[in-house]
Design an enzyme around this catalytic site. Structure first.
Site, mmCIF file in Angstrom:
data_model
loop_
_atom_site.group_PDB
_atom_site.id
_atom_site.type_symbol
_atom_site.label_atom_id
_atom_site.label_comp_id
_atom_site.label_asym_id
_atom_site.label_seq_id
_atom_site.Cartn_x
_atom_site.Cartn_y
_atom_site.Cartn_z
ATOM 1 N N CYS A 219 0.829 -1.201 0.000
ATOM 2 C CA CYS A 219 0.000 0.000 0.000
ATOM 3 C C CYS A 219 0.871 1.262 0.000
ATOM 4 O O CYS A 219 1.769 1.405 0.838
ATOM 5 C CB CYS A 219 -0.917 -0.017 1.213
ATOM 6 S SG CYS A 219 -1.987 1.431 1.323
ATOM 7 N N CYS A 222 0.183 3.011 3.594
ATOM 8 C CA CYS A 222 0.547 2.458 4.906
ATOM 9 C C CYS A 222 1.539 1.301 4.842
ATOM 10 O O CYS A 222 1.923 0.763 5.879
ATOM 11 C CB CYS A 222 -0.718 2.013 5.649
ATOM 12 S SG CYS A 222 -1.457 0.489 4.990
ATOM 13 N N CYS A 241 -6.440 -2.419 0.297
ATOM 14 C CA CYS A 241 -5.609 -2.516 1.495
ATOM 15 C C CYS A 241 -6.518 -2.771 2.692
ATOM 16 O O CYS A 241 -7.335 -1.911 3.055
ATOM 17 C CB CYS A 241 -4.791 -1.251 1.706
ATOM 18 S SG CYS A 241 -3.801 -1.298 3.233
ATOM 19 N N CYS A 244 -5.577 -0.007 5.920
ATOM 20 C CA CYS A 244 -5.994 1.401 5.995
ATOM 21 C C CYS A 244 -7.245 1.715 5.179
ATOM 22 O O CYS A 244 -7.775 2.815 5.250
ATOM 23 C CB CYS A 244 -4.853 2.314 5.559
ATOM 24 S SG CYS A 244 -4.502 2.287 3.782
ATOM 25 N N ASP A 373 20.769 -0.590 -17.995
ATOM 26 C CA ASP A 373 20.665 -1.771 -17.146
ATOM 27 C C ASP A 373 19.646 -2.733 -17.761
ATOM 28 O O ASP A 373 18.450 -2.449 -17.781
ATOM 29 C CB ASP A 373 20.228 -1.348 -15.739
ATOM 30 C CG ASP A 373 20.106 -2.508 -14.768
ATOM 31 O OD1 ASP A 373 20.246 -3.671 -15.198
ATOM 32 O OD2 ASP A 373 19.869 -2.253 -13.570
#
Length: 466
Positions: A219, A222, A241, A244, A373
């Site tokens: 999340c 949170c 979530c 929260c 990369d």
């Protein structure tokens, strides 16, 4: 003349020289087949540091940003503007950094800085968004999605998120069009006081979803792990979530039913606010359903009639190198840009729908525009190719990092005897075409440009900026 008059005349002269130098340098570069997309904008800046402010004045600007889907989404938006008979210009070349955006505006302007168009549809790199909104006050900012991309340039996805937020905060009154299925994008609508329209898909798309790493496991508010009611692909879907309460917001423009999907497109039941329509998205894959929804969201925000939106979705043509289909020496050749795990995994899902035998070409470069990369290829689920290896007559690998890609495929369990490395683009193409069956080419960004430029020379195809 007083000092104020002198300043005004000096400013007008600087704008004139800036636009003139941009137009001349662009024409010269294109005369020698060098593109002329970013350098002319850089030259324009030499004469006038805030040239973009002058050439964007009195134009309704749509900025399209996000990790994947920007170019295709812009093409669908353009089609909607054509349907509505609105006059516009765009950075069709895909040059989406500040210099490329400046080039597009200058080319569409008179030498005095006046533009003959009412609208601009501008693809904008995430990192360049705040540079553009420093001088342009857009009517709409679209955020397509946020995925991990070019770690050497963007870092982790929270950095990309912050770059986009920074650009949005500089705009005065833009309407935000946001992917409701992306937990990172939806977070932007929570942080901003600007008007927002959301788009999304209300159900899963694939029965056999490709296993792939998710870029947003936790999340954003949170750090508790997300649960999902369904997943469309990657980290997109009905996120929730439990800690929260942060969850997917109800979208304004959304697919309420996926009727059918095949190798040519998808049939969907689309809801635009309170109206429902059955429409066909004429490019395949979940990512192109999202591209169509994103474009529909922008067109609705611009108050374009639903009928024009539906026609735009069902009749648009693929952009340069994005599911682009061309015939070369009587062989159907498909060029599909790849640049990160989320996008490449969608292409693997698409290839799994192909009915007939085909040739697969993978071209991996590591220049700055690709990302230096290349470790990201280990997050692509190439093992999915094992499920369709009976359809892949042969695999060719090209590009500067061809051997890295060959090693990745070997680790994935693919038959190395059915793989050929060829780093000469012309020889690679001729070997692929010699099988006389459809060819699917998946190049990274610079590999695509090199290939496309070669095709333009060898087979008289139109240039990427045309």
């Amino acid at each position: 003349m007083n000092m104020r008059t002198d300043i005004i005349l000096s400013m007008k002269l600087n704008v004139f020289l800036s636009i003139l130098s941009c137009k001349i340098s662009c024409n010269l570069l294109r005369a020698i087949k060098k593109g002329g997309t970013a350098l002319p904008g850089k030259i324009a800046l030499f004469f006038c540091k805030d040239i973009l402010k002058h050439v964007a004045k009195n134009i309704k600007v749509i900025l399209v940003t996000g990790t994947n889907g920007k170019t295709t989404t812009c093409r669908i938006i353009e089609n909607g503007f054509k349907q509505a008979r609105l006059n516009y210009f765009s950075n069709k070349s895909g040059a989406n950094l500040l210099n490329g955006v400046i080039t597009s505006f200058c080319l569409a302007s008179s030498l005095t800085g006046k533009n003959r168009n009412d609208y601009a549809i501008i693809e904008c790199d995430e990192a360049a968004l705040s540079q553009v909104t420093e001088y342009v006050n857009p009517s709409v900012i679209l955020i397509t999605n946020i995925f991990r991309d070019q770690l050497d340039r963007y870092g982790e996805i929270t950095n990309t998120l912050n770059l986009i937020i920074k650009g949005i905060n500089k705009s005065e009154s833009a309407c935000l069009c946001i992917n409701a299925d992306c937990s990172l994008c939806t977070h932007i609508s929570d942080l901003s006081s600007k008007k927002a329209l959301l788009f999304g898909i209300d159900q899963k798309i694939y029965d056999n979803l490709t296993k792939e790493p998710k870029d947003a496991l936790y999340c954003i508010k949170c750090r508790h792990p997300y649960t999902y009611d369904y997943i469309t692909y990657a980290h997109l879907g009905g996120f929730n979530c439990l800690n929260c309460g942060y969850r997917r917001h109800n979208p304004d423009i959304h697919v309420i039913e996926l009727i059918n999907t095949d190798q040519k497109g998808s049939e969907i039941l689309l809801k635009i606010v309170n109206s429902q329509y059955r429409v066909r998205v004429n490019l395949p894959g979940a990512h192109n359903i999202y591209n169509a929804l994103a474009a529909a969201c922008v067109l609705h925000a611009m108050k374009i009639d639903d009928l024009h939106i539906l026609n735009a979705i069902s009749t648009f043509e693929s952009g340069f190198g994005r599911m682009e289909q061309i015939i070369i020496e009587d062989v159907q050749t498909n060029i599909i840009l790849v640049k990160n795990p989320a996008g490449f995994n969608q292409i693997l899902n698409y290839l799994s729908m192909i009915d007939n035998n085909f040739i697969l070409v993978i071209m991996l470069n590591d220049q700055s525009a690709d990302g230096t990369d290349v470790s990201w290829i280990y997050d692509v689920s190439f093992e999915k190719l094992l499920d369709i290896q009976d359809k892949i007559a042969h695999t060719y690998i090209g590009g500067s990092r061809a051997y890295d890609m060959a090693l990745r495929l070997k680790y994935g369990g693919l038959d190395i005897n059915n793989i050929t490395i060829e780093q000469d683009d012309i020889k690679l193409l001729k070997k692929a075409l010699a099988h006389n069956i459809p060819v699917f080419i998946t190049p990274t960004y610079t590999a695509m440009f090199n290939l496309r430029n070669m095709l333009a020379r060898q087979y008289s195809l139109k240039e990427f900026y045309e």
